[in-house]
Motif scaffolding. Structure first.
Motif, PDB file in Angstrom:
ATOM      1  N   ALA A 141      45.080  45.174  34.493  1.00 14.36           N
ATOM      2  CA  ALA A 141      44.523  46.185  33.587  1.00 14.36           C
ATOM      3  C   ALA A 141      45.221  46.078  32.241  1.00 14.36           C
ATOM      4  O   ALA A 141      46.448  45.946  32.170  1.00 14.36           O
ATOM      5  CB  ALA A 141      44.693  47.583  34.160  1.00 14.36           C
ATOM      6  N   THR A 142      44.451  46.115  31.183  1.00 14.70           N
ATOM      7  CA  THR A 142      45.010  45.995  29.844  1.00 14.70           C
ATOM      8  C   THR A 142      44.213  46.871  28.883  1.00 14.70           C
ATOM      9  O   THR A 142      43.239  47.515  29.277  1.00 14.70           O
ATOM     10  CB  THR A 142      44.983  44.517  29.383  1.00 14.70           C
ATOM     11  N   ARG A 143      44.629  46.864  27.642  1.00 17.49           N
ATOM     12  CA  ARG A 143      43.900  47.606  26.611  1.00 17.49           C
ATOM     13  C   ARG A 143      43.269  46.634  25.639  1.00 17.49           C
ATOM     14  O   ARG A 143      43.937  45.762  25.081  1.00 17.49           O
ATOM     15  CB  ARG A 143      44.825  48.556  25.836  1.00 17.49           C
ATOM     16  N   TRP A 144      41.965  46.773  25.453  1.00 17.44           N
ATOM     17  CA  TRP A 144      41.243  46.038  24.411  1.00 17.44           C
ATOM     18  C   TRP A 144      40.149  46.970  23.913  1.00 17.44           C
ATOM     19  O   TRP A 144      39.176  47.199  24.615  1.00 17.44           O
ATOM     20  CB  TRP A 144      40.658  44.730  24.942  1.00 17.44           C
ATOM     21  N   ALA A 195      33.550  35.156  29.975  1.00 22.93           N
ATOM     22  CA  ALA A 195      33.031  36.191  30.864  1.00 22.93           C
ATOM     23  C   ALA A 195      33.614  36.112  32.274  1.00 22.93           C
ATOM     24  O   ALA A 195      33.773  37.149  32.932  1.00 22.93           O
ATOM     25  CB  ALA A 195      31.503  36.103  30.945  1.00 22.93           C
ATOM     26  N   LEU A 196      33.949  34.933  32.747  1.00 22.14           N
ATOM     27  CA  LEU A 196      34.316  34.785  34.161  1.00 22.14           C
ATOM     28  C   LEU A 196      35.686  35.380  34.482  1.00 22.14           C
ATOM     29  O   LEU A 196      35.994  35.587  35.659  1.00 22.14           O
ATOM     30  CB  LEU A 196      34.266  33.313  34.570  1.00 22.14           C
ATOM     31  N   HIS A 197      36.497  35.680  33.468  1.00 27.59           N
ATOM     32  CA  HIS A 197      37.752  36.367  33.786  1.00 27.59           C
ATOM     33  C   HIS A 197      37.522  37.846  34.096  1.00 27.59           C
ATOM     34  O   HIS A 197      38.464  38.539  34.511  1.00 27.59           O
ATOM     35  CB  HIS A 197      38.794  36.192  32.656  1.00 27.59           C
ATOM     36  N   TYR A 198      36.310  38.337  33.905  1.00 27.22           N
ATOM     37  CA  TYR A 198      35.959  39.690  34.339  1.00 27.22           C
ATOM     38  C   TYR A 198      35.397  39.707  35.764  1.00 27.22           C
ATOM     39  O   TYR A 198      35.147  40.781  36.307  1.00 27.22           O
ATOM     40  CB  TYR A 198      34.901  40.297  33.414  1.00 27.22           C
ATOM     41  N   VAL A 199      35.193  38.537  36.343  1.00 26.12           N
ATOM     42  CA  VAL A 199      34.510  38.412  37.624  1.00 26.12           C
ATOM     43  C   VAL A 199      35.526  38.278  38.759  1.00 26.12           C
ATOM     44  O   VAL A 199      36.412  37.417  38.701  1.00 26.12           O
ATOM     45  CB  VAL A 199      33.577  37.182  37.607  1.00 26.12           C
ATOM     46  N   GLU A 200      35.396  39.109  39.766  1.00 29.43           N
ATOM     47  CA  GLU A 200      36.313  39.046  40.913  1.00 29.43           C
ATOM     48  C   GLU A 200      36.031  37.829  41.788  1.00 29.43           C
ATOM     49  O   GLU A 200      36.942  37.089  42.160  1.00 29.43           O
ATOM     50  CB  GLU A 200      36.207  40.330  41.740  1.00 29.43           C
ATOM     51  N   VAL A 236      39.733  49.879  24.328  1.00 28.67           N
ATOM     52  CA  VAL A 236      39.960  51.059  25.163  1.00 28.67           C
ATOM     53  C   VAL A 236      40.943  50.680  26.268  1.00 28.67           C
ATOM     54  O   VAL A 236      41.174  49.496  26.533  1.00 28.67           O
ATOM     55  CB  VAL A 236      38.641  51.590  25.791  1.00 28.67           C
ATOM     56  N   ASP A 237      41.499  51.688  26.924  1.00 33.14           N
ATOM     57  CA  ASP A 237      42.386  51.439  28.062  1.00 33.14           C
ATOM     58  C   ASP A 237      41.573  51.083  29.300  1.00 33.14           C
ATOM     59  O   ASP A 237      40.389  51.423  29.419  1.00 33.14           O
ATOM     60  CB  ASP A 237      43.240  52.679  28.352  1.00 33.14           C
ATOM     61  N   GLY A 238      42.220  50.437  30.243  1.00 31.37           N
ATOM     62  CA  GLY A 238      41.618  50.208  31.547  1.00 31.37           C
ATOM     63  C   GLY A 238      40.669  49.033  31.636  1.00 31.37           C
ATOM     64  O   GLY A 238      39.854  48.975  32.561  1.00 31.37           O
ATOM     65  N   VAL A 239      40.745  48.085  30.708  1.00 26.87           N
ATOM     66  CA  VAL A 239      39.920  46.879  30.795  1.00 26.87           C
ATOM     67  C   VAL A 239      40.541  45.964  31.856  1.00 26.87           C
ATOM     68  O   VAL A 239      41.715  45.593  31.752  1.00 26.87           O
ATOM     69  CB  VAL A 239      39.846  46.155  29.442  1.00 26.87           C
ATOM     70  N   VAL A 240      39.768  45.616  32.867  1.00 26.81           N
ATOM     71  CA  VAL A 240      40.280  44.816  33.980  1.00 26.81           C
ATOM     72  C   VAL A 240      39.834  43.368  33.834  1.00 26.81           C
ATOM     73  O   VAL A 240      38.646  43.080  33.702  1.00 26.81           O
ATOM     74  CB  VAL A 240      39.802  45.379  35.336  1.00 26.81           C
ATOM     75  N   LYS A 241      40.822  42.473  33.843  1.00 26.37           N
ATOM     76  CA  LYS A 241      40.553  41.034  33.871  1.00 26.37           C
ATOM     77  C   LYS A 241      41.228  40.452  35.104  1.00 26.37           C
ATOM     78  O   LYS A 241      42.285  40.945  35.527  1.00 26.37           O
ATOM     79  CB  LYS A 241      41.077  40.360  32.602  1.00 26.37           C
TER      80      LYS A 241
END
Length: 245
Positions: free
Chosen positions: A179-182, A116-121, A184-189
C-alpha cells in the motif's frame, strides 16, 4: 483472489491522474511509452489487445500505425468514459472490466499492457490467458513499475533541504501487496521480483524477446535535466515475449 482494485474511479485520484496525463508530465510519457513504442512490430493489419487501456492513447496510436482493430480493457468506468470522448473510430472497442476477469473472444496479433499489471494480483493467470489469446507468432509486451520501486515504496530519502539522497530497497523477495500513496492513500500495487515476471512468461510457453529498464535518453536529459535522478534507480521494467509459431 481478492476483488480487483479500482483506484482510478476515485474522483481525487482520477483528477490528479488526468492532469498528469493531459500535460504529459509523468515518467511514462518521457521514458516508458517511447521505449515501448520502439519495440512494436509492424502493426499494419494487426488485431491488438490493450490491457489497462486508460484514456485509449495507445489504442489510437496503434490505429494510426495501421492496426486493423484494437480492443481496450479497463476496470475504471471513469477512464473509459474519457477514452470514448477522445476516440472517434469504430475499429476501437472499449471493454469495461478487470484485466483478471477478461476472457478474449478472438485471437490477437499483439497484446500490450502499459503500467497496469502491477495492480493485478493474479499475474500468472493473466499471462496464461494472454498466451491463449495470441495467434501463433503473436507478441506480448508490457511495462510495470520496476520491482526496485515496488519492493519498499517509500520514495526517495531526502535531506533537510529536500535533496534526494538515495532510494531504499527492502523486502525484495517478499512478494505481495504494498500500500502506498499516489494522489490518494491506500493505492495497492503487487510487488514481484524480476525473476517472477520473467519466469512466469517462460512457464506459460512464451519465448522472451526483450528485457528493458527504460531510462532517460540524452535528448530527454537535455530537455529535462531533472530526469538525471531517474538514472539512479530504474523506474520501469519493460518485457516483450512471443508465442512460438
Amino acid at each position: 483472489m481478492s476483488t480487483p482494485q479500482n483506484i482510478y474511479d476515485d474522483p481525487d485520484f482520477f483528477a490528479g491522474y488526468r492532469d498528469l496525463r493531459t500535460h504529459d508530465s509523468g515518467l511514462n510519457g518521457v521514458l516508458e511509452m517511447p521505449a515501448l513504442q520502439a519495440l512494436l512490430p509492424d502493426l499494419a493489419g494487426a488485431h491488438v489487445l490493450d490491457l489497462g487501456c486508460g484514456f485509449g492513447d495507445f489504442a489510437r496510436f496503434a490505429r494510426e500505425r495501421g492496426a486493423a482493430s484494437v480492443t481496450g480493457v479497463d476496470v475504471s468506468a471513469r477512464m473509459l468514459r474519457e477514452a470514448v470522448l477522445r476516440t472517434h473510430d469504430p475499429a476501437i472497442v472499449y471493454v469495461h472490466g478487470a484485466i483478471e476477469a477478461y476472457r478474449p473472444a478472438r485471437m490477437f496479433d499483439l497484446a500490450v499492457s502499459s503500467l497496469a499489471l502491477h495492480y493485478v494480483e493474479d499475474y500468472a493467470g493473466v499471462v496464461r490467458r494472454v498466451f491463449d489469446a495470441l495467434a501463433p507468432g503473436g507478441c506480448f509486451m508490457f511495462s510495470v513499475e520496476h520491482p526496485m520501486c515496488t519492493a519498499h515504496p517509500v520514495g526517495w530519502v531526502k535531506d533537510a533541504d529536500g535533496t534526494k539522497l538515495h532510494w531504499p530497497v527492502d523486502r525484495y523477495r517478499d512478494e505481495g501487496p504494498r500500500a502506498t500513496r499516489w494522489f490518494v492513500d491506500g493505492v495497492v500495487k503487487y510487488h514481484r521480483t524480476v525473476e517472477t515476471y520473467v519466469g512466469t512468461l517462460l512457464a506459460a510457453g512464451f519465448a522472451l524477446t526483450h528485457v528493458g529498464e527504460p531510462g532517460p535518453t540524452p535528448a530527454a536529459l537535455a530537455a529535462r535535466p531533472d530526469l538525471a535522478n531517474e538514472k539512479r534507480r530504474p523506474p520501469f521494467l519493460l518485457l516483450a515475449a512471443r508465442r512460438p509459431a
